[in-house]
Design a protein around this motif. Structure first.
Motif, mmCIF file in Angstrom:
data_model
loop_
_atom_site.group_PDB
_atom_site.id
_atom_site.type_symbol
_atom_site.label_atom_id
_atom_site.label_comp_id
_atom_site.label_asym_id
_atom_site.label_seq_id
_atom_site.Cartn_x
_atom_site.Cartn_y
_atom_site.Cartn_z
ATOM 1 N N ALA A 94 -26.409 -52.413 19.869
ATOM 2 C CA ALA A 94 -25.928 -52.184 21.231
ATOM 3 C C ALA A 94 -26.457 -50.853 21.767
ATOM 4 O O ALA A 94 -26.929 -50.768 22.912
ATOM 5 C CB ALA A 94 -24.403 -52.211 21.257
ATOM 6 N N ARG A 220 -8.475 -53.412 17.687
ATOM 7 C CA ARG A 220 -8.500 -52.776 16.374
ATOM 8 C C ARG A 220 -9.901 -52.297 16.027
ATOM 9 O O ARG A 220 -10.874 -52.663 16.663
ATOM 10 C CB ARG A 220 -7.971 -53.722 15.310
ATOM 11 N N LYS A 222 -13.450 -51.902 14.329
ATOM 12 C CA LYS A 222 -14.388 -52.956 13.962
ATOM 13 C C LYS A 222 -15.035 -52.678 12.613
ATOM 14 O O LYS A 222 -15.796 -53.487 12.125
ATOM 15 C CB LYS A 222 -15.492 -53.067 15.022
#
Ligand code: UDP
Ligand code: MG
Length: 325
Positions: A94, A220, A222
């Motif tokens: 990303a 939460r 990762k």
């Protein structure tokens, strides 16, 4: 049957669109609940800076409502763009794609989970303007459970002593980069943890400032316990890539020649005793010597293979982008 293109061609804006001063780059994987409050605070803090900016969210193949929220938020949030992956590739992917898409002269990365505070963007940019190429945040009072903070301290200490990059918090999500650095880093595996190391080895000036940190409210984390082994292996990979990747034979050849010479000394010693008439029984040491010789040749050949690979152009990994918003 014509093959369907996986990646839509980048819109022509890249060449024609004017550069902006700041790109805020946010990797987001299943962060639907966090996006609205994040963007609200971020736009407020950015407007207060009085600089031109864009916000670039990379939706890393989220399975929740992240994409739907992004579409809604695009209507209300100025200067928001998004790149949407077809599947979850990981934070490094990303960031890599975001770095290439960013139009800002300075790229600021931050996590989507509201743990990083966009108030710190001003101080980060100020430090860049002091002459640093990459400035990392340092979550001095970290708001995470101890099972994360303790290993992370160890990780930072080991990485910093092995690589010589003196940072307290390598993997802080909040960082600022001069565009030149952002465009030059290539990340594979989970190498986002080592961006400062990669930048440092390329000759960029790396600094840090203390930043505040908040607990995660929604969603939460990762990264489970696999992060520790992966982090260690990625450290080895980064060390190898930064120190030896241009001359693989220097590393493998050294090890190989050392093994082969040690093995040769042992086997020649025994052969000599055999020539002098001593019986050659099955000796563990002789076997060991033979193994060393074979191992040595294997290491040298690995070095040659490495040289061969390094001498050809390495194919950059590419990621399937579903759409750009
Ligand atoms: N993230 C991502 N892809 C992934 C995992 C994480 O884009 O496969 C993003 C995530 O949405 C968040 C940032 O990376 O914005 C940091 O992740 P997280 O908060 O889970 O990490 P932690 O703070 O627990 O180290
Ligand atoms: Mg987090």
């Amino acid at each position: 049957m014509a093959a369907e293109p996986v990646t839509p061609a980048a819109p022509p804006r890249d060449a024609s669109a004017p550069a902006v001063e700041i790109t805020v780059l946010i990797p987001a994987y299943n962060e639907a609940e966090n996006l609205a409050p994040l963007l609200e605070k971020l736009t407020a803090d950015l407007s207060a800076l009085g600089r031109t900016y864009e916000i670039l969210v990379v939706d890393d193949g989220s399975a929740d409502d992240t994409l739907a929220r992004l579409r809604d938020l695009r209507r209300t949030t100025p200067h928001l763009r998004a790149v949407v992956f077809r599947r979850n590739y990981g934070k490094s992917a990303a960031l890599s794609v975001g770095f290439q898409e960013a139009r800002g002269r300075t790229v600021v990365t931050m996590d989507a989970d509201l743990q990083d505070d966009s108030k710190e963007i001003g101080p980060l940019i100020a430090k860049i303007e002091e002459g640093f190429d990459l400035v990392s945040g340092w979550k001095q009072k970290r708001k995470d459970p101890i099972v994360k903070t303790l290993p992370s301290k160890l990780f930072n200490a080991v990485t910093s002593s092995l690589t010589g990059v003196r940072l307290h918090d390598m993997n802080c999500g909040l960082k600022a980069y001069r565009a030149e650095v952002a465009k030059s880093v290539r990340l594979r595996g989970e190498q986002h943890r080592f961006i400062p190391v990669l930048a440092h080895w390329n000759g960029f000036r790396v600094g840090e400032i203390r930043t505040v940190h908040h607990p995660r409210l929604h969603g939460r984390t990762k990264f489970g316990s696999a992060r520790f082994l992966n982090g260690f292996l990625d450290l080895l990979a980064v060390m190898f890539l930064t120190t030896s990747s241009r001359r693989p034979l220097h590393l493998f050849g050294r090890i190989g020649v050392f093994f082969a010479l040690a093995g040769a000394a042992i086997t020649i010693g025994y052969s000599w005793r055999w020539i002098l008439g001593e019986g050659l029984r099955l000796r563990p040491a002789l076997l060991f010597g033979t193994v060393l010789v074979i191992l040595g040749f294997q290491f040298v050949s690995m070095g040659f293979l490495g040289e061969l690979i390094a001498s050809t152009r390495v194919h950059e990994p590419d990621y399937a982008v579903r759409e750009r918003l």
